[in-house]
Design an enzyme around this catalytic site. Structure first.
Site, PDB file in Angstrom:
ATOM      1  N   GLU A  23      40.493  42.340  39.006  1.00  0.00           N
ATOM      2  CA  GLU A  23      40.735  42.050  40.424  1.00  0.00           C
ATOM      3  C   GLU A  23      39.703  41.008  40.826  1.00  0.00           C
ATOM      4  O   GLU A  23      38.501  41.237  40.659  1.00  0.00           O
ATOM      5  CB  GLU A  23      40.607  43.327  41.261  1.00  0.00           C
ATOM      6  CG  GLU A  23      41.623  44.408  40.896  1.00  0.00           C
ATOM      7  CD  GLU A  23      43.072  43.943  40.924  1.00  0.00           C
ATOM      8  OE1 GLU A  23      43.401  43.043  41.719  1.00  0.00           O
ATOM      9  OE2 GLU A  23      43.884  44.454  40.138  1.00  0.00           O
ATOM     10  N   CYS A  43      36.112  41.073  49.274  1.00  0.00           N
ATOM     11  CA  CYS A  43      37.104  40.207  48.643  1.00  0.00           C
ATOM     12  C   CYS A  43      38.275  39.984  49.600  1.00  0.00           C
ATOM     13  O   CYS A  43      38.954  38.969  49.537  1.00  0.00           O
ATOM     14  CB  CYS A  43      37.595  40.829  47.358  1.00  0.00           C
ATOM     15  SG  CYS A  43      38.001  42.550  47.581  1.00  0.00           S
TER      16      CYS A  43
HETATM   17  P1  NAD Z   1      30.818  37.718  39.829  1.00  0.00           P
HETATM   18  O1  NAD Z   1      32.064  37.229  39.216  1.00  0.00           O
HETATM   19  O2  NAD Z   1      29.712  36.764  40.013  1.00  0.00           O
HETATM   20  O3  NAD Z   1      30.208  38.929  38.955  1.00  0.00           O
HETATM   21  C1  NAD Z   1      30.985  40.041  38.572  1.00  0.00           C
HETATM   22  C2  NAD Z   1      30.380  40.629  37.304  1.00  0.00           C
HETATM   23  O4  NAD Z   1      30.565  39.686  36.241  1.00  0.00           O
HETATM   24  C3  NAD Z   1      28.869  40.862  37.421  1.00  0.00           C
HETATM   25  O5  NAD Z   1      28.522  42.031  36.743  1.00  0.00           O
HETATM   26  C4  NAD Z   1      28.293  39.642  36.744  1.00  0.00           C
HETATM   27  O6  NAD Z   1      27.003  39.842  36.210  1.00  0.00           O
HETATM   28  C5  NAD Z   1      29.296  39.382  35.639  1.00  0.00           C
HETATM   29  N1  NAD Z   1      29.326  37.990  35.171  1.00  0.00           N
HETATM   30  C6  NAD Z   1      28.980  36.877  35.857  1.00  0.00           C
HETATM   31  N2  NAD Z   1      29.143  35.788  35.081  1.00  0.00           N
HETATM   32  C7  NAD Z   1      29.620  36.223  33.885  1.00  0.00           C
HETATM   33  C8  NAD Z   1      29.995  35.594  32.683  1.00  0.00           C
HETATM   34  N3  NAD Z   1      29.914  34.270  32.539  1.00  0.00           N
HETATM   35  N4  NAD Z   1      30.444  36.362  31.665  1.00  0.00           N
HETATM   36  C9  NAD Z   1      30.546  37.705  31.797  1.00  0.00           C
HETATM   37  N5  NAD Z   1      30.177  38.352  32.923  1.00  0.00           N
HETATM   38  C10 NAD Z   1      29.736  37.634  33.947  1.00  0.00           C
HETATM   39  O7  NAD Z   1      31.217  38.420  41.205  1.00  0.00           O
HETATM   40  P2  NAD Z   1      30.287  39.021  42.347  1.00  0.00           P
HETATM   41  O8  NAD Z   1      29.562  37.915  43.023  1.00  0.00           O
HETATM   42  O9  NAD Z   1      29.490  40.181  41.841  1.00  0.00           O
HETATM   43  O10 NAD Z   1      31.388  39.628  43.326  1.00  0.00           O
HETATM   44  C11 NAD Z   1      32.060  38.839  44.243  1.00  0.00           C
HETATM   45  C12 NAD Z   1      33.409  38.404  43.709  1.00  0.00           C
HETATM   46  O11 NAD Z   1      34.181  39.548  43.388  1.00  0.00           O
HETATM   47  C13 NAD Z   1      34.218  37.639  44.743  1.00  0.00           C
HETATM   48  O12 NAD Z   1      34.902  36.592  44.119  1.00  0.00           O
HETATM   49  C14 NAD Z   1      35.176  38.692  45.269  1.00  0.00           C
HETATM   50  O13 NAD Z   1      36.352  38.159  45.843  1.00  0.00           O
HETATM   51  C15 NAD Z   1      35.449  39.482  44.040  1.00  0.00           C
HETATM   52  N6  NAD Z   1      35.899  40.836  44.354  1.00  0.00           N
HETATM   53  C16 NAD Z   1      37.219  41.096  44.202  1.00  0.00           C
HETATM   54  C17 NAD Z   1      37.717  42.356  44.519  1.00  0.00           C
HETATM   55  C18 NAD Z   1      39.179  42.656  44.368  1.00  0.00           C
HETATM   56  O14 NAD Z   1      39.546  43.830  44.417  1.00  0.00           O
HETATM   57  N7  NAD Z   1      40.036  41.668  44.199  1.00  0.00           N
HETATM   58  C19 NAD Z   1      36.849  43.343  44.979  1.00  0.00           C
HETATM   59  C20 NAD Z   1      35.488  43.038  45.100  1.00  0.00           C
HETATM   60  C21 NAD Z   1      35.032  41.778  44.775  1.00  0.00           C
END
Ligand code: NAD
Length: 542
Positions: A293, A327
């Site tokens: 998501e 999100c």
């Molecule tokens: P993010 O993508 O920066 O991080 C998410 C996770 O991925 C973290 O644990 C992070 O350390 C890890 N990560 C980051 N870069 C990575 C890589 N290159 N390889 C592997 N793992 C990696 O997201 P965030 O800032 O923690 O959260 C915000 C984002 O999440 C927004 O885009 C938001 O829209 C989305 N979100 C979506 C939903 C949904 O249900 N659609 C819900 C909550 C948040």
């Protein structure tokens, strides 16, 4: 050995407490905040049920008060990721073989702990380390988290109860097996409930998990693990690693037993993960389940028949609660020119009374954004809007990171429906509004559909039922969660299953039966009571 068929307790949504002055919950949360502020914690990874510490300790600070030290977490590397995979694989056979009601009991007990004795602690941790107001923490860390666990138990039993047609001479059955391998849960900073649900949902279905929380959520992740372990989760079922995303990815996505990823986070990260999994597809024992998501650029579309006050509330709550870091947050709005003056008046009335500051002051509606990187990104877009000809900052636009990462709730008005802040997810308290010619409603609906790569949430405001029906049809694929005369945020488990399509994810709807089905691999069993004894069929007889 299971001897009976059991019915799980029926799930109900956890009631949201008010935290009114003088309420017992308010007393408790104030004490929990005081305790958390005055105790520096040391957070190890948990691998195979054991605390794992390294000599690389990273400080944790409240985003609204970055000089205050909350504690340290121990940062790991590839070694701990490998250890976590080994632990998950070792625990798998016993856990997957455990009767479902035993697994259910563990998570139901965890839900009771969250809504009871741990409520103040997990809320206080979410308030302090993720800078959430008490209400935002309550609807997330206490209520949504408990709801996820309780409803997932109910969905699990519904899945197990679904059995194929059968007959007198045979018995057809479906057995829902855990995936063959381990599951990787990769979680975002913004919801404690999502962080807990992403490892818990596959674990409930019999899988063992390596969980990498976001660095900025580790403070509350520690309490999640404490609750799971206290509730009786056996060693090795969920293992936490505190490493960078790429480090975790490198080890996990090249492991032959990698069986699935449960991800919530940004679209770019998910797309990279998908590519990496695709590149490695030939090394896996099974095709991994890829559930993600991701981001959103959620819209509010007002028709000229809409009520301006209702539109204004949807925008101010939808765009600025939790600093726009949901999100589902409203981040682009389309208002007709003949409703604009009235809507602006109503928005301004809300905005002038909206306070921003630390979470400990309960009168604040907004708090700080999560970290300096987010602050710098958001202030950059605001500065750009101040300079760009196509944009005008009509409210807010100030920011200050001297004490905490505070971004004033900001409204940008744009003449260009494709202006960058109408298209890109900023993930902060910035709302962009496009005023359209009320005679061009049809064209505006098309714009809403085509402007962004995302399709997470969106709202239509109108009193005209023909308009509502028409917009619902035309925007069929523009949002996975579509709202009529309501803000596009605040989905509740079992009421509005949540998730989007297009660039917003695989739409497996967290907290639903659909999602749990991704964590099992069905085996069809046919038993014959009177096996045939001749190869000949009746049509062959003379
Ligand atoms: P993010 O993508 O920066 O991080 C998410 C996770 O991925 C973290 O644990 C992070 O350390 C890890 N990560 C980051 N870069 C990575 C890589 N290159 N390889 C592997 N793992 C990696 O997201 P965030 O800032 O923690 O959260 C915000 C984002 O999440 C927004 O885009 C938001 O829209 C989305 N979100 C979506 C939903 C949904 O249900 N659609 C819900 C909550 C948040």
């Amino acid at each position: 050995m299971q001897k009976n068929l059991y019915f799980a307790p029926p799930a109900k949504n956890e009631p949201v407490l008010t935290y009114k002055k003088g309420s017992p919950e308010r007393e408790k949360i104030i004490k929990a905040l005081e305790w958390s502020r005055s105790n520096v914690v040391d957070i190890p990874m948990i691998i195979d049920g054991k605390e794992v510490r390294t000599d690389n300790k990273i400080e944790m600070h409240p985003p609204h008060d970055h000089q205050h030290l909350l504690g340290y977490y121990h940062r790991g590397n590839e070694t701990q990721v490998k250890d976590a995979i080994d632990a998950a694989l070792n625990a798998r056979k016993k856990w997957a073989g455990m009767s479902w009601e035993q697994r259910a009991s563990i998570f139901l007990r965890a839900a009771s702990m969250i809504s009871g004795p741990y409520r103040a602690r997990i809320n206080a941790a979410t308030m302090l380390a993720q800078s959430k107001s008490v209400h935002q923490a309550e609807i997330d860390a206490a209520c949504e988290f408990a709801d996820f666990l309780r409803f997932n138990v109910q969905y699990m039993t519904e899945i197990f109860n679904e059995q194929p047609d059968t007959g007198d001479l045979k018995w057809n059955r479906i057995e829902q097996r855990a995936l063959e391998g381990f599951v990787f849960a990769l979680t975002p900073f913004n919801f404690t409930a999502i962080a807990g649900n992403l490892p818990a949902a596959p674990a409930m279905m019999g899988n063992t998990v390596v969980w990498k929380p976001s660095n900025t959520q580790i403070y509350s992740a520690r309490i999640i693990m404490e609750i799971f372990m206290e509730a009786g989760l056996p060693d090795g079922v969920i293992n936490t690693v505190f490493v960078s995303g790429p480090v975790a990815g490198k080890v996990i996505f090249s492991h032959p037993d990698f069986a699935g990823i449960h991800f919530t986070g940004s679209t770019a990260v998910f797309q990279n993960i998908w590519k990496e999994i695709g590149n490695n597809i030939s090394i896996y024992k099974s095709y991994p389940r890829v559930v993600g998501e991701t981001g959103g650029k959620n819209f509010v579309l007002a028709h000229e028949s809409a009520n301006a006050r209702q539109v204004a509330t949807a925008l101010t709550r939808g765009a600025f609660e939790f600093q726009g870091q949901k999100c589902s947050a409203a981040s682009r709005a389309y208002i007709p020119d003949n409703l604009w003056d009235e809507t602006l008046c109503e928005i301004k009335a809300d905005m002038t009374s909206m306070q921003m500051g630390p979470v400990e002051d309960f009168s604040n509606f907004l708090n700080a954004v999560i970290d300096e990187a987010s602050f710098d990104k958001l202030s950059g877009f605001i500065d750009r809007a101040k300079k760009d000809k196509e944009a005008k900052v009509i409210h807010g636009g100030n920011y200050d990171k001297s004490k905490g990462y505070f971004i004033e709730p900001t409204i940008i008005l744009t003449k260009d429906p494709h202006y960058v802040t109408m298209e890109e997810e900023l993930f902060g308290p910035v709302l962009t509004i496009y005023i359209y010619d009320h005679n061009k409603f049809e064209e505006t609906v098309e714009l809403v559909d085509n402007t962004s790569m995302y399709a997470l949430t969106g709202s239509i405001f109108s009193k005209d039922r023909y308009v509502i029906e028409d917009v619902m049809k035309k925007l069929e694929y523009a949002a996975g969660n579509f709202y009529i005369n309501d803000k596009p945020t605040g989905a509740v488990v079992n009421q509005q299953p949540f998730g989007g399509a297009r660039g917003s994810g695989t739409n497996d709807k967290a907290g639903s039966k659909l999602n749990l089905l991704r964590w099992v691999s069905p085996r069809t069993i046919k038993e014959c009571f009177l096996p045939p004894t001749s190869y000949k069929y009746p049509f062959m007889e003379e």
